[in-house]
Enzyme design. Structure first.
Site, mmCIF file in Angstrom:
data_model
loop_
_atom_site.group_PDB
_atom_site.id
_atom_site.type_symbol
_atom_site.label_atom_id
_atom_site.label_comp_id
_atom_site.label_asym_id
_atom_site.label_seq_id
_atom_site.Cartn_x
_atom_site.Cartn_y
_atom_site.Cartn_z
ATOM 1 N N LYS A 102 79.247 29.557 -44.664
ATOM 2 C CA LYS A 102 78.685 29.103 -43.396
ATOM 3 C C LYS A 102 79.124 30.027 -42.278
ATOM 4 C CE LYS A 102 81.749 28.002 -41.168
ATOM 5 N NZ LYS A 102 83.021 28.650 -40.714
ATOM 6 N N TYR A 146 80.496 22.483 -38.197
ATOM 7 C CA TYR A 146 81.157 21.282 -38.735
ATOM 8 C C TYR A 146 80.779 20.047 -37.926
ATOM 9 C CZ TYR A 146 83.963 24.308 -41.696
ATOM 10 O OH TYR A 146 84.357 25.217 -42.644
HETATM 11 P P1 NAD Z 1 87.959 37.698 -42.891
HETATM 12 O O1 NAD Z 1 87.851 38.554 -41.677
HETATM 13 O O2 NAD Z 1 89.319 37.250 -43.275
HETATM 14 O O3 NAD Z 1 87.342 38.473 -44.148
HETATM 15 C C1 NAD Z 1 86.130 39.182 -44.058
HETATM 16 C C2 NAD Z 1 86.040 40.147 -45.218
HETATM 17 O O4 NAD Z 1 84.847 40.904 -45.091
HETATM 18 C C3 NAD Z 1 87.212 41.155 -45.286
HETATM 19 O O5 NAD Z 1 87.624 41.299 -46.616
HETATM 20 C C4 NAD Z 1 86.590 42.443 -44.794
HETATM 21 O O6 NAD Z 1 87.198 43.583 -45.369
HETATM 22 C C5 NAD Z 1 85.155 42.293 -45.296
HETATM 23 N N1 NAD Z 1 84.207 43.121 -44.559
HETATM 24 C C6 NAD Z 1 83.263 43.875 -45.130
HETATM 25 N N2 NAD Z 1 82.553 44.528 -44.207
HETATM 26 C C7 NAD Z 1 83.083 44.208 -43.019
HETATM 27 C C8 NAD Z 1 82.787 44.582 -41.669
HETATM 28 N N3 NAD Z 1 81.787 45.412 -41.383
HETATM 29 N N4 NAD Z 1 83.545 44.055 -40.705
HETATM 30 C C9 NAD Z 1 84.540 43.184 -40.963
HETATM 31 N N5 NAD Z 1 84.859 42.780 -42.218
HETATM 32 C C10 NAD Z 1 84.132 43.300 -43.232
HETATM 33 O O7 NAD Z 1 86.985 36.484 -42.697
HETATM 34 P P2 NAD Z 1 87.020 35.089 -43.449
HETATM 35 O O8 NAD Z 1 87.789 34.128 -42.628
HETATM 36 O O9 NAD Z 1 87.387 35.267 -44.859
HETATM 37 O O10 NAD Z 1 85.481 34.645 -43.301
HETATM 38 C C11 NAD Z 1 84.470 35.168 -44.132
HETATM 39 C C12 NAD Z 1 83.279 34.193 -44.141
HETATM 40 O O11 NAD Z 1 83.722 32.958 -44.679
HETATM 41 C C13 NAD Z 1 82.717 33.868 -42.753
HETATM 42 O O12 NAD Z 1 81.330 33.743 -42.828
HETATM 43 C C14 NAD Z 1 83.341 32.536 -42.402
HETATM 44 O O13 NAD Z 1 82.544 31.743 -41.531
HETATM 45 C C15 NAD Z 1 83.459 31.893 -43.770
HETATM 46 N N6 NAD Z 1 84.570 30.929 -43.848
HETATM 47 C C16 NAD Z 1 84.314 29.688 -44.308
HETATM 48 C C17 NAD Z 1 85.325 28.759 -44.386
HETATM 49 C C18 NAD Z 1 85.049 27.381 -44.929
HETATM 50 O O14 NAD Z 1 85.911 26.514 -44.800
HETATM 51 N N7 NAD Z 1 83.912 27.150 -45.552
HETATM 52 C C19 NAD Z 1 86.615 29.103 -43.970
HETATM 53 C C20 NAD Z 1 86.850 30.386 -43.522
HETATM 54 C C21 NAD Z 1 85.807 31.310 -43.457
#
Ligand code: NAD
Length: 375
Positions: free
Chosen positions: A141, A227
Site C-alpha cells: 500500500k 489506514y
Molecule cells: P524503505 O525505504 O525501507 O525500503 C525501500 C526499498 O526500495 C529499499 O530497499 C530501497 O533500496 C529500494 N529502492 C529501490 N529503488 C529505489 C529508489 N529509487 N529510491 C528509494 N528506494 C529504492 O521503505 P519501506 O518502509 O520498506 O516501504 C516500502 C513499501 O512498503 C512502501 O510502499 C510502503 O508504503 C510499504 N509499507 C507497508 C507497510 C505495511 O504495514 N503494510 C509497512 C511499511 C511499508
C-alpha cells in the site's frame, strides 16, 4: 470476551468457532482439506522485491512462520544485501535477481508470487512486469500513485491470468476483524459517527523517499491515511459517497512536496459520518465508532502488534498474531484454491481513487462526490 495467550493455530480454531473469525476460517480447514492432495501441499515461493525496512523487519521474519508459502527469492539492487540475505535465509543463488535481471524471473519455477515492497511510484512498474512474467502479485500500500496506474496493474494481472492482492494486513488481524463484525452486523445498532486517525512523527531525516513526490506520490495520505480510509470503510461495511478534506502544514520546508497533515470527512449512504485524519507530524492511532446502542474502539488499531480494544460491552481482547504471515498464507491459499482474495487490486484502486478525491477537495475547497469506485 478475553482470550488468553494461545498458539496461532489454536487461536484460529477458536476464532472459526464463532469469535468474529469468518475471514480466518479458510486457514483452519486448509490442512485437512489438502491432506490427500500432494500438489496442494507444496508451499508457494515468494520473491520479495525491495529489501528495505518492511521486507527486512516484517516480511522476511513472517515468511519463517508461514505454512503455505516461503521466502524463495529476492530482488535487490544492492549486492551486499543479496549476500546478507543469502547467508541468513539460505536463498539459492539462482533465485537472486537485481532490477536489470528481474524479468528473467519468468523462467524460475521456484517463484510463484512476487511481492512488491518498493517506494510507491515503483509499484505499478514492478507489479506489471511480475504479471507479465506469469507470477501472482502482492503489492504494498498505497497500491500506486494514481488510479490510472492501478487500472493498468489490474488489467495486466487479468491478461496474464494471475492474482493481485494488496498488503492490507489488518484484514487478517483479529481485533480489526471483530470491529468489522461489530460494525457491519450492527451489533450495537447503526453506527452514527466514526473517528479515526493514523499518523506518526517523522524523524529528522529529510533525505528519504517519503518526502519526495516523484517517489511517494503523496505524503501522510498514501502512507498512513490509507489506514484511516480502510478502517472507516471496513467498520461501516460500505463505501462513502462524499468526501471533504483540509490540509495543514506546520513545517512547509520539510513537507515542501507532499502533505504533512490532512483531515477529511466521509458521508456514508446510511447517514454515518466519519471524521478522519492522517499526519507525518503527529502520533495518532485510534479507531472509534459511536453506535445507536453503544460504542467500540481500538487504540492503537494499526501497528504490527499491541492492538487493544474496548467497547461499551467490555474489553475487545484477542491474542496478537503475525499479521503478515496470515496475510501471505491467505493469499497462497487463494491461489491454490482459485479463490478471490479479500484484499484485491480493485480494493487498492478504490482507496487510491478516494485519495485522489481528497486531493481534489483540498484544492477546490468543495465536497467531492465519490463515484465509479473500483470496489
Ligand atoms: P524503505 O525505504 O525501507 O525500503 C525501500 C526499498 O526500495 C529499499 O530497499 C530501497 O533500496 C529500494 N529502492 C529501490 N529503488 C529505489 C529508489 N529509487 N529510491 C528509494 N528506494 C529504492 O521503505 P519501506 O518502509 O520498506 O516501504 C516500502 C513499501 O512498503 C512502501 O510502499 C510502503 O508504503 C510499504 N509499507 C507497508 C507497510 C505495511 O504495514 N503494510 C509497512 C511499511 C511499508
Amino acid at each position: 470476551m478475553k482470550i488468553n495467550s494461545i498458539s496461532r493455530r489454536n487461536f484460529n480454531r477458536k476464532l472459526s468457532a464463532g469469535l468474529g473469525g469468518a475471514a480466518l476460517a479458510p486457514q483452519l480447514s486448509y490442512a485437512s482439506m489438502f491432506a490427500n492432495k500432494p500438489e496442494q501441499n507444496k508451499k508457494l515461493g515468494i520473491a520479495l522485491v525491495g529489501l528495505g525496512s518492511y521486507s527486512t523487519n516484517q516480511l522476511a521474519p513472517a515468511l519463517q512462520e508461514t505454512e503455505h508459502c516461503y521466502l524463495a527469492g529476492i530482488v535487490t539492487g544492492t549486492p551486499a544485501k543479496a549476500k546478507t540475505w543469502t547467508d541468513k535465509y539460505n536463498i539459492p543463488q539462482k533465485n537472486i535477481y537485481n532490477y536489470e535481471t528481474f524479468d528473467q524471473i519468468a523462467d524460475n519455477p521456484d517463484i510463484d508470487i512476487v511481492y512488491v515492497v518498493l517506494p510507491n511510484s515503483m509499484h505499478a512498474e514492478y507489479s506489471i512486469r511480475a504479471a507479465e512474467a506469469g507470477k501472482h502479485v502482492i503489492c504494498e500500500k498505497p497500491m500506486a500513485i494514481s488510479s490510472e496506474e492501478c487500472r493498468q496493474m489490474i488489467d495486466a494481472c487479468n491478461q496474464a491470468n494471475v492474482k493481485l492482492s494488496i498488503g492490507y494486513r489488518l484484514h487478517f488481524e483479529p481485533h480489526n476483524q471483530e470491529v468489522m463484525r461489530l460494525g457491519q452486523q450492527k451489533v450495537m445498532g447503526d453506527i452514527t459517527l466514526i473517528q479515526c486517525g493514523a499518523g506518526y512523527l517523522m524523524g529528522d531525516n529529510w533525505d528519504q523517499w517519503r518526502l519526495d513526490k516523484k517517489l511517494a506520490g503523496t505524503g501522510a495520505l498514501g502512507n498512513m491515511g490509507v489506514y484511516a480510509i480502510q478502517a472507516a470503510i471496513y467498520t461501516v461495511g460500505q463505501n462513502p459517497t462524499y468526501v471533504r478534506a483540509q490540509e495543514f502544514k506546520t513545517k512547509p520546508k520539510k513537507f515542501k512536496e507532499v502533505d504533512e497533515t490532512v483531515t477529511f470527512q466521509f458521508e456514508f449512504p446510511t447517514g454515518t459520518v466519519a471524521n478522519l485524519h492522517t499526519s507525518h507530524n503527529a502520533r495518532t492511532n485510534r479507531l472509534y465508532a459511536a453506535c445507536e446502542k453503544g460504542w467500540f474502539e481500538l487504540e492503537p488499531f494499526s501497528p504490527y502488534g499491541g492492538i487493544k480494544g474496548s467497547s461499551s460491552e467490555g474489553p475487545i481482547s484477542y491474542p496478537q498474531v503475525n499479521q503478515q504471515a496470515l496475510q501471505m498464507d491467505d493469499f497462497a491459499n487463494c491461489i491454490k484454491n482459485d479463490k478471490q482474495t479479500p484484499v484485491p487490486g480493485e480494493m487498492g484502486m478504490r482507496d487510491v481513487q478516494i485519495i485522489e478525491a481528497i486531493l481534489e477537495s483540498i484544492d477546490s475547497g468543495n465536497k467531492v462526490m465519490l463515484k465509479d469506485l473500483a470496489y
